[in-house]
Every structure is written in C-alpha cells, then in structure tokens.
Enzyme design. Sequence first.
Site, PDB file in Angstrom:
ATOM      1  N   LEU A   1     -14.738  -7.969 -15.159  1.00 60.86           N
ATOM      2  CA  LEU A   1     -15.025  -9.036 -16.117  1.00 60.86           C
ATOM      3  C   LEU A   1     -13.776  -9.141 -16.987  1.00 60.86           C
ATOM      4  O   LEU A   1     -13.260  -8.138 -17.473  1.00 60.86           O
ATOM      5  CB  LEU A   1     -16.250  -8.661 -16.954  1.00 60.86           C
ATOM      6  N   ASP A   2     -13.253 -10.351 -17.156  1.00 64.04           N
ATOM      7  CA  ASP A   2     -12.023 -10.558 -17.920  1.00 64.04           C
ATOM      8  C   ASP A   2     -12.064  -9.873 -19.283  1.00 64.04           C
ATOM      9  O   ASP A   2     -13.124  -9.835 -19.918  1.00 64.04           O
ATOM     10  CB  ASP A   2     -11.794 -12.060 -18.169  1.00 64.04           C
TER      11      ASP A   2
END
Length: 318
Positions: A49-50
């Site tokens: 997840l960024d």
Amino acid sequence: MNAPRTRVQRRPVHGVLLLDKPLGFSSNQALQKAKWLLRAEKAGHTGTLDPLATGVLPLCFGAATKFSQLHLDADKTYEATARLGIKTATGDAEGEVIAERPVHVAAEDLERVQAQFTGPIRQVPPMHSALKKDGKALYEYAREGVEVERAPRDVVIHKLEIRTISEDTIRILASVSKGTYIRTLGEDIGEALGCGAHLTSLRRIATGGFVEAQCVTIEALEAMDEEERLARLLPAEALVDGHSRVTLGTEDAARFLSGLRRRGAWADADEVAVFGTQPPAFLGTAHVKAGELIPGRLLNPIEIQQILLNAQQTEATP
C-alpha cells in the site's frame, strides 16, 4: 556512552493482523513495526500500500504467510479525493505540478465519466509504482528522470462512485480488481473530464472480506500489553474464509499433512480449506478433482502444535 540495545526475544506467532496503515509508512515499515511489537519470528504482508495511502493492510505471521498470496489477488475498495485542474508528475500531491487547466464540470459530466470507467478497462501502470522492468522498480527509473514503455493492463472496476466535494475536488469510491492503480484511475478520470487531476488522499477501506472497522492502528498496538496484541490476531484460516470446507479424521489428516491425496465423496472444488478433528485444527488448502482431495499449501505439525498451544494459553489467561 550509549547503553547497549536490548535484543528482542523472538517467538513463534501465527495469525493475521488487520492493520490500519498510517500515512507516510511504507507497507514494509508498518510490517516491521508490528513484527517487533509482537516479537514474531516470521512475517509478511499481502501486497503493498503506497506510503501516501492509509487503511486496510493485512499482515501475516508464521503459518499465515503461506496463504498471503490469496489476498494479493483479492478485490479491493478504495476511497480517494482528487483535485481537478492540476496534473502532477506523480499523480498525487507529492509530485511537481506539470499542467494546469480550468475546471468546468457539471453533474452530467460526472455521470458520463462514472459510466465510462465502470467495468473492464485498460490502464497504463504509472512510472511512480513498484512494478518492475528488467528487475528494477519503475519508481527508480522515474527518480532518474527516465520514462520506460509500459504495456497496458486489463483491470476491472466493479463499482465506481464519483461525487463533487467542492468546485475543484471530487470524491472517488472504487471497488476494483487486483492490479488496479487508483492514482492512474484518478488521472484518467481527470482527463476524461477535460481538466486533468491528481489524488490528494487515498484510503483502502476493504480488501477481500476484510474491512477498515476490523483494523487496529499502530498507536493502539503500542498501548497494548503482549496478550492484548496477540488477541488482535485472526487465525490463519481467516485468509481462506471463502473456501469450501473439508474435515478429515485423525488418520486421513496425518496422511494429508504428509502430502498424500485422500479420496472421498467431495464435489469438485478449486479452493478448499482442510481441517482436522482430533485435534480440531486448520491443516491447509487443497482442491478436489474427481473425488480426490489434492493438497496445496500445508501447515507443518510443529506449526499446528504451536497454534494449539497458543490457543490454550490464551484461554487460560484470566
């Protein structure tokens, strides 16, 4: 003189922690923090997840890491906000502004674009992503100012809602297939509206059957004692909740764990979760074909013993 650092005594920990990943943390940073708090020997996550994204990040420990791939392939739901009229180099608020255009968006424009991007679509992966080209992440090329050719990908937007927040800001709610880039979706929506856009926030609110209400923050974990942290773990079989279920007797369970196929009156099924009766325990995954239960990913006897022992200790804790 600095005091020597205390070495953390690792231990076997098995299960799934649903973490609400904080802003600014990479998925690996979040994983390592949780691993340290649990003193776990082995850990992995179910896809990145960024750092600029928050939300649902399932973390797998011990035996659960064997089934993490299942959630790499899971559908996911995101909530994002996008600023219209401004394009950035990265597709989010961190990148430099590369274009500005006036915004003239009506309700019917949003309806048109919402329909346009619902269903199967093609996306070109962004340069600022972890996707690899010749063994090197695309974001590494981007940092060097190099743009490489990327093949379009087929993805599916299962559900899409676009709502106006203000004259130049929209809210995007999207349920998507694996491999979908929400930053790219935001940019493409901006282009379809004729003004360009970039994401200003991104939150994953569901992955597979896991939702944000089930998650715990790092701050909350830090405030807990060890027993409370362990109590937040879901069992490894939570990762196979949607599978068909087969239960084996003691003799068949032992042979199944050794990798042998078992025969029974089971219907054909691609995804099966297998359990034993004595003791009652999750054994692993399999598939059924022509009455044969064919082993897939299996726990080993030591892992099963550790899981049962941990459960007994938890039940005994007042």
